[in-house]
Design a protein around this motif. Structure first.
Motif, mmCIF file in Angstrom:
data_model
loop_
_atom_site.group_PDB
_atom_site.id
_atom_site.type_symbol
_atom_site.label_atom_id
_atom_site.label_comp_id
_atom_site.label_asym_id
_atom_site.label_seq_id
_atom_site.Cartn_x
_atom_site.Cartn_y
_atom_site.Cartn_z
ATOM 1 N N CYS A 36 35.872 37.903 52.935
ATOM 2 C CA CYS A 36 34.801 38.753 53.455
ATOM 3 C C CYS A 36 34.822 38.791 54.977
ATOM 4 O O CYS A 36 35.271 37.850 55.626
ATOM 5 C CB CYS A 36 33.435 38.220 53.024
ATOM 6 S SG CYS A 36 33.131 38.203 51.260
ATOM 7 N N TYR A 40 30.536 42.806 56.110
ATOM 8 C CA TYR A 40 30.396 42.957 54.662
ATOM 9 C C TYR A 40 29.307 42.023 54.131
ATOM 10 O O TYR A 40 28.455 42.426 53.345
ATOM 11 C CB TYR A 40 31.734 42.682 53.978
ATOM 12 C CG TYR A 40 31.671 42.728 52.474
ATOM 13 C CD1 TYR A 40 31.482 43.933 51.810
ATOM 14 C CD2 TYR A 40 31.809 41.572 51.713
ATOM 15 C CE1 TYR A 40 31.437 43.987 50.425
ATOM 16 C CE2 TYR A 40 31.765 41.616 50.335
ATOM 17 C CZ TYR A 40 31.576 42.819 49.695
ATOM 18 O OH TYR A 40 31.526 42.863 48.322
ATOM 19 N N HIS A 154 34.655 47.699 52.187
ATOM 20 C CA HIS A 154 33.698 47.879 53.268
ATOM 21 C C HIS A 154 34.483 48.327 54.478
ATOM 22 O O HIS A 154 35.722 48.287 54.463
ATOM 23 C CB HIS A 154 32.975 46.542 53.538
ATOM 24 C CG HIS A 154 31.764 46.671 54.408
ATOM 25 N ND1 HIS A 154 31.796 46.387 55.739
ATOM 26 C CD2 HIS A 154 30.498 47.040 54.129
ATOM 27 C CE1 HIS A 154 30.588 46.570 56.259
ATOM 28 N NE2 HIS A 154 29.784 46.970 55.291
#
Length: 166
Positions: A36, A40, A154
């Motif tokens: 991540c 995000y 994302h």
């Protein structure tokens, strides 16, 4: 903020789950799904980007999270097989199982697919690992997204599209 009461993963014995804040628990659960970025995490947990970054760095200090590249975080795995002694990877590694012929992909496309088979990534990380430019990686990601093999999770974060049906 998303209310998370239990971790969906096992954490290190050095950290008691009850000592974790809901934000830390939420972040660890997101990281259990894949790498991540702070942006995000902020979007998914409805927290500020600064809060996400600081919490990720705090989890990193606890040894639960690692940072393979600037702005990219992952769960710290205690798996020695994941340790990679070489700084850069080859773009000529075996292609993951995709519904196309191997010769339909350039070496950089194969490299991107192989790295994404290890988990989510950002273009800068992929470029560094493959020894190519970010522009090259972005072009490959765009092409692979059009083929339905990669999806944008994302802004700037990509993963293999596992929902693709052959």
């Amino acid at each position: 903020m998303v209310s998370v009461t239990r971790l969906s993963i096992d954490v290190s014995r050095s950290v008691d789950e009850s000592d974790l804040t809901p934000a830390e628990t939420g972040i660890l659960n997101l990281l259990a799904e894949g790498r991540c970025t702070p942006a995000y995490v902020a979007t998914e947990l409805a927290v500020g980007a600064n809060t996400a970054r600081k919490t990720l760095d705090g989890l990193r200090e606890l040894g639960l999270v690692s940072k393979p590249y600037r702005g990219l975080y992952e769960l710290r795995l205690e798996n020695p097989e994941r340790a990679d002694s070489s700084k850069y990877r080859t773009t000529e590694t075996l292609l993951i199982d995709v519904p196309f012929e191997d010769d339909e992909f350039t070496p950089s496309e194969r490299g991107v697919l192989n790295l994404l088979s290890e988990g989510r990534a950002i273009p800068a990380y992929l470029a560094q690992e493959l020894g190519v430019t970010q522009e090259c990686v972005k072009d490959r990601l765009r092409d692979l997204t059009r083929l339905g093999l990669v999806r944008k999770v994302h802004r700037g974060l990509y993963e293999l599209d596992t929902n693709r049906r052959a």
